[in-house]
Design a protein around this motif. Structure first.
Motif, mmCIF file in Angstrom:
data_model
loop_
_atom_site.group_PDB
_atom_site.id
_atom_site.type_symbol
_atom_site.label_atom_id
_atom_site.label_comp_id
_atom_site.label_asym_id
_atom_site.label_seq_id
_atom_site.Cartn_x
_atom_site.Cartn_y
_atom_site.Cartn_z
ATOM 1 N N ARG A 178 0.841 -1.181 0.000
ATOM 2 C CA ARG A 178 0.000 0.000 0.000
ATOM 3 C C ARG A 178 0.883 1.240 0.000
ATOM 4 O O ARG A 178 2.059 1.184 0.358
ATOM 5 C CB ARG A 178 -0.894 0.023 1.244
ATOM 6 N N ASP A 190 -8.166 0.764 -7.930
ATOM 7 C CA ASP A 190 -7.658 0.464 -6.596
ATOM 8 C C ASP A 190 -8.477 1.209 -5.552
ATOM 9 O O ASP A 190 -8.843 2.368 -5.735
ATOM 10 C CB ASP A 190 -6.186 0.886 -6.508
ATOM 11 N N THR A 206 -4.676 -7.127 -4.401
ATOM 12 C CA THR A 206 -3.381 -6.560 -4.746
ATOM 13 C C THR A 206 -3.216 -6.721 -6.244
ATOM 14 O O THR A 206 -3.126 -7.838 -6.740
ATOM 15 C CB THR A 206 -2.248 -7.279 -4.008
ATOM 16 N N ARG A 207 -3.199 -5.597 -6.936
ATOM 17 C CA ARG A 207 -3.073 -5.603 -8.385
ATOM 18 C C ARG A 207 -2.030 -4.590 -8.817
ATOM 19 O O ARG A 207 -1.521 -3.815 -8.005
ATOM 20 C CB ARG A 207 -4.435 -5.325 -9.048
ATOM 21 N N ALA A 215 -7.383 -3.862 1.381
ATOM 22 C CA ALA A 215 -7.809 -3.602 0.011
ATOM 23 C C ALA A 215 -8.383 -4.901 -0.549
ATOM 24 O O ALA A 215 -7.912 -5.990 -0.209
ATOM 25 C CB ALA A 215 -6.646 -3.132 -0.850
#
Length: 843
Positions: A6, A780, A809-810, A806
């Motif tokens: 992050r 996101d 995770t991309r 989140a």
């Protein structure tokens, strides 16, 4: 505990207001686990339970109730074939935010992972429209599965009303909450397209299906919650609007009854257990862990601050004890012709003892002491006599009967005339002179007592200027109040003002000026508190170079100059987490070594090494459909490749351009996945709600073994950021535009709310030009919490730690995890934060 994937302001970080802190943050995991389970048995109450989906509600349906502001809850529930995991936060008592993961046991993730259950991610929110009154119900509107795949998307309007031990709720649901479709959509009179609901699902997810909101035929839902005579237990009866005729992913579910029955047992203040019978044929089990972030606090054991001798300044008089003040007040009433009652007088002073002079009545040589009391030391000195030593020590005498005055700690000579604003005291031979002060010892004592790391002590006229960095207390006024005591007790009376020039990593931030005698009087007698507190001033500090020019023009009064050299290090556990695709929750437990070597006032080396103790990344497999460079989704390779890695090894240097311009440059291993160089510039005027920042970085991807090797991928990334302190419920708005790690260009909006104990709760969303190349998630978004370590430890600290959640995770919208950011370093430019600690100046 934090995610390394992050943006830096969402993860565990050392305090930016001081030199980088040692690695203590990981111990927070142990403290929170014990705190959540160690509370006493609590009383339950209606309107507090978490629903199956997360968020305050009954079971399948929401209510109009909200958790107290600052509440953070983790909920798990299982109702075959669904397992739901959710995180919910209440930044306000009228708002709810949440993330949810739904595992569908009867559906596989697909051809890419046929042996894994399908995992759906979604975001929820709820707002209160009307607060409950004597006759009116509480009303709320909410959105489920907002910005996700839309498999469980629904909107609702719900009202709740409490009568004694019963709490009634009635609502109208669209989408998943209203698949029964009881009647035509009443909102169709506003827009005819709302008559029918289009397919709102998204293959990639992450799209806001605004056009389908509140569309289609709604259904009625509602229920009753009952607080039983046994305090920990509440019972629920619910009528839901979903008939399970149109489940997502072609899941087949039979419903024998729309009525659900359930119960919640509150084990303690933090843990609740849930159970129920739903659809007339299926059991539900769940639990919730919760804590109130706004109420996090810890009793402190910072040692007792130095005592302050009563002021002998003619303005404030000698005896400032509360008992003496009450006696003098009675005498003042008598002198003005207002006689106190007999009961009041007897309570205030012993029988047969006359009142002392009024606090503002100057004694003179002609005024004789009462026959029923000893003359005060002040009166004897005013009459030209030495203070008597007979009788027991008074509040202003030591055990040998000697008068305790300012002079006992460095005051004015006894033979000095009592001019207005002057002090009196013992013999001149006892007076410490500036030339006799041990400045090195004074700086060491300031650090020990107040946490001020002194870089310079300077005398200008009657003012001592202390240039320092506040490293211990979260409230600067507490540090300055303790420093006032140290300085007053060690400096001669010719120093009448203490000025603190505070900095952070060599950046001059603010100058705070404290008049000496008003502080001494207020520290001993709070009736002088208002006068002292209103005499404190705070203003912007000039840059170091400007200060040097001023000193050369006025004469150099430097008594001590230090460069903050030094090496420090520490061990702590750390927990890194990641949510990714079908793998669900992934974790890595490490032992972390954090080290710091400060080269001078503006520069320092810092390094972090981690040894992996346990993780579940063996099951991680990248299967996302994305055309972007893999800038974050190699996380599994980084963790599986080595047990011992270098997370950070960099050099930072700061500089100040004028009064309001700050800059830093950095280079080295900047985070687990990237190394490179970068710089940041910040414009932040004093007492302004606005600040502007710009950062630019040239970075290269690191080898998976987390040593010194680099991969081929490199990118230039950076952002322009505007910061706005809205002044509304301590909400900070951050908006950034720029280029992200995958080369995509876009913008990030970040909203956070801070509480009085330093905890902040926020959420962010990032949209870029990646479009279909982004893959699953489409954009996101996330939820984060920042917690000061001060809330968990018995000793004060300016450090903080953070958590971030989140859905995925991309690679799209990924930012560099910069460890130090100028906006955090320059926190002291916000004077509101400074004045909020005014009550700590005496502690």
């Amino acid at each position: 505990m934090s995610s390394p994937f992050r943006p830096a302001n969402h993860v565990t970080h050392s305090s930016p207001e001081q030199r980088p802190a040692l690695a203590r943050n990981g111990w927070l995991a142990l403290g929170m686990a014990g705190g959540l389970l160690g509370a006493q048995i609590a009383h339950a109450a209606t309107g507090e339970s978490q629903s199956d989906f997360g968020g305050v509600g009954l079971m399948q349906t929401p209510t109009a109730r909200f958790a107290p502001q600052g509440e953070l809850s983790f909920t798990y529930s299982r109702t075959q074939p669904y397992k739901r995991f959710s995180v919910n936060a209440a930044p306000f008592d009228w708002m709810e935010l949440g993330f949810r993961y739904v595992s569908v046991e009867t559906v596989s993730y697909g051809a890419a992972a046929p042996d894994r259950d399908y995992l759906d991610k979604s975001f929820d929110t709820k707002f209160r429209l009307l607060q409950e009154g004597r006759y009116q119900p509480e009303v709320a509107v909410g959105l489920r599965d907002l910005g996700g795949t839309g498999l469980f998307s629904s909107e609702y309007l719900v009202a709740s009303k409490r009568y004694g031990d019963l709490d009634f709720s009635l609502g109208l649901g669209w989408g998943y909450l209203g698949t029964r479709g009881d009647f035509s959509n009443p909102l169709a009179v506003v827009r005819s397209s709302l008559e029918t609901r289009s397919d709102s699902t998204s293959d990639d997810g992450g799209d806001f299906q605004l056009g389908s909101m509140f569309s289609g035929s709604p259904a009625v839902f509602g229920g009753i919650e009952y607080q039983t005579p046994w305090d920990p237990l509440t019972l629920m009866l619910e009528y839901e609007g979903n008939d399970y005729s149109d489940e997502p992913l072609t899941v087949e579910i039979e419903q024998d009854s729309p009525v659900n029955l359930g119960a919640t047992v509150k084990v303690n203040d933090n843990l609740s257990l849930h159970g129920g019978w739903e659809r007339g044929n299926t059991a539900m089990l769940g639990l919730s862990l919760s804590t109130n972030l706004a109420g996090l606090a810890q009793a402190k054991d910072d040692g007792t601050p130095e005592a302050v001798a009563p002021s002998t300044h003619s303005r404030y008089r000698n005896d400032q004890t509360p008992e003496a003040f009450r006696v003098r007040s009675l005498n003042a009433n008598a002198s003005s012709g207002t006689a106190p009652s007999a009961s009041t007088a007897s309570a205030a002073q012993p029988a047969g003892v006359a009142a002392e002079p009024s606090a503002y009545e100057e004694p003179s040589a002609s005024k004789k002491p009462s026959a029923n009391r000893e003359p005060s030391a002040y009166e004897e000195r005013s009459a030209g006599k030495e203070p008597s030593a007979h009788g027991e020590p008074s509040a202003n005498k030591d055990q040998q009967g000697r008068l305790l005055t300012l002079d006992s700690f460095g005051g004015a000579p006894a033979d000095s005339p009592l001019e207005p604003g002057a002090t009196d005291g013992p013999q001149a031979k006892d007076l410490p002179r500036l030339a006799d002060v041990d400045w090195d010892a004074l700086a060491d004592t300031l650090r020990a007592q107040s946490g001020l790391e002194v870089s310079q002590l300077r005398v200008e006229g009657d003012t001592l200027i202390v240039e320092a960095e506040a490293t211990r207390f979260r409230d600067d006024l507490q540090a300055e109040g303790r420093a006032n005591r140290v300085l007053h007790n060690r400096l001669p009376a010719e120093i009448t003002t203490f000025r603190y020039r505070l900095s952070s990593n060599g950046l001059a931030l603010r100058e705070d000026e404290h008049p000496r005698q008003p502080f001494v009087a207020a520290a001993n007698d709070r009736r002088f508190g208002a006068e002292y507190e209103h005499s404190i001033t705070a203003h912007a500090a000039s840059s170091h170079s400007s200060d040097e020019e001023t000193r050369q023009a006025t004469g150099d009064g430097i008594k001590l100059a230090r460069e903050p050299f030094g090496f420090s290090w520490g061990f702590s556990p750390s927990l890194k987490q990641n949510f990714g695709g079908p793998d669900g929750y992934l974790y890595q437990l490490n032992l972390q070594l954090d080290a710091l070597w400060r080269t001078d006032r503006n520069g320092w080396f810092t390094g972090v090494a981690t040894y992996q103790l346990a993780d579940n990344f063996d099951s991680y497999e990248y299967i996302a459909d994305s055309e972007l460079p893999r800038v974050r989704t190699y996380v599994g390779e980084y963790i599986k490749e080595t047990d011992l890695g270098i997370t950070s090894l960099q050099y930072n240097r700061t500089h100040q351009f004028g009064r309001d311009w700050y800059a830093q440059a950095y280079g080295g291993i900047l985070e687990m996945m990237y190394a490179g160089v970068g710089a940041e510039l910040l414009y932040r005027p004093m007492n302004s709600s606005l600040a502007l920042g710009l950062d630019i970085n040239r970075v290269r991807q690191r080898e998976f073994d987390q040593q010194f090797g680099l991969r081929d991928y490199s990118v230039t990334t950076g952002h322009a950021t505007a910061y706005w302190q809205s002044g509304w419920h301590d909400v900070l708005v951050k908006g950034s535009v720029g280029r992200y790690l995958a080369g995509d260009v876009g913008a990030t909006l970040d909203l956070s709310r801070s509480f009085s104990n330093g905890v902040s709760v926020g959420a962010w969303a990032t949209l870029t030009d990646a479009g279909d190349d982004y893959g699953e998630g489409s954009f996101d978004k996330g939820l984060y919490v920042s917690i000061p370590l001060d809330a968990f430890f018995t000793t004060s600290s300016k450090g903080s730690t953070g958590f971030a959640w989140a859905p995925l995770t991309r690679d799209g919208g990924a930012r560099l995890n910069r460890r130090y950011q100028l906006y955090d370093m320059t926190r002291d430019r916000d004077p509101e934060t400074y004045w909020e600690g005014i009550d700590k100046v005496y502690k």
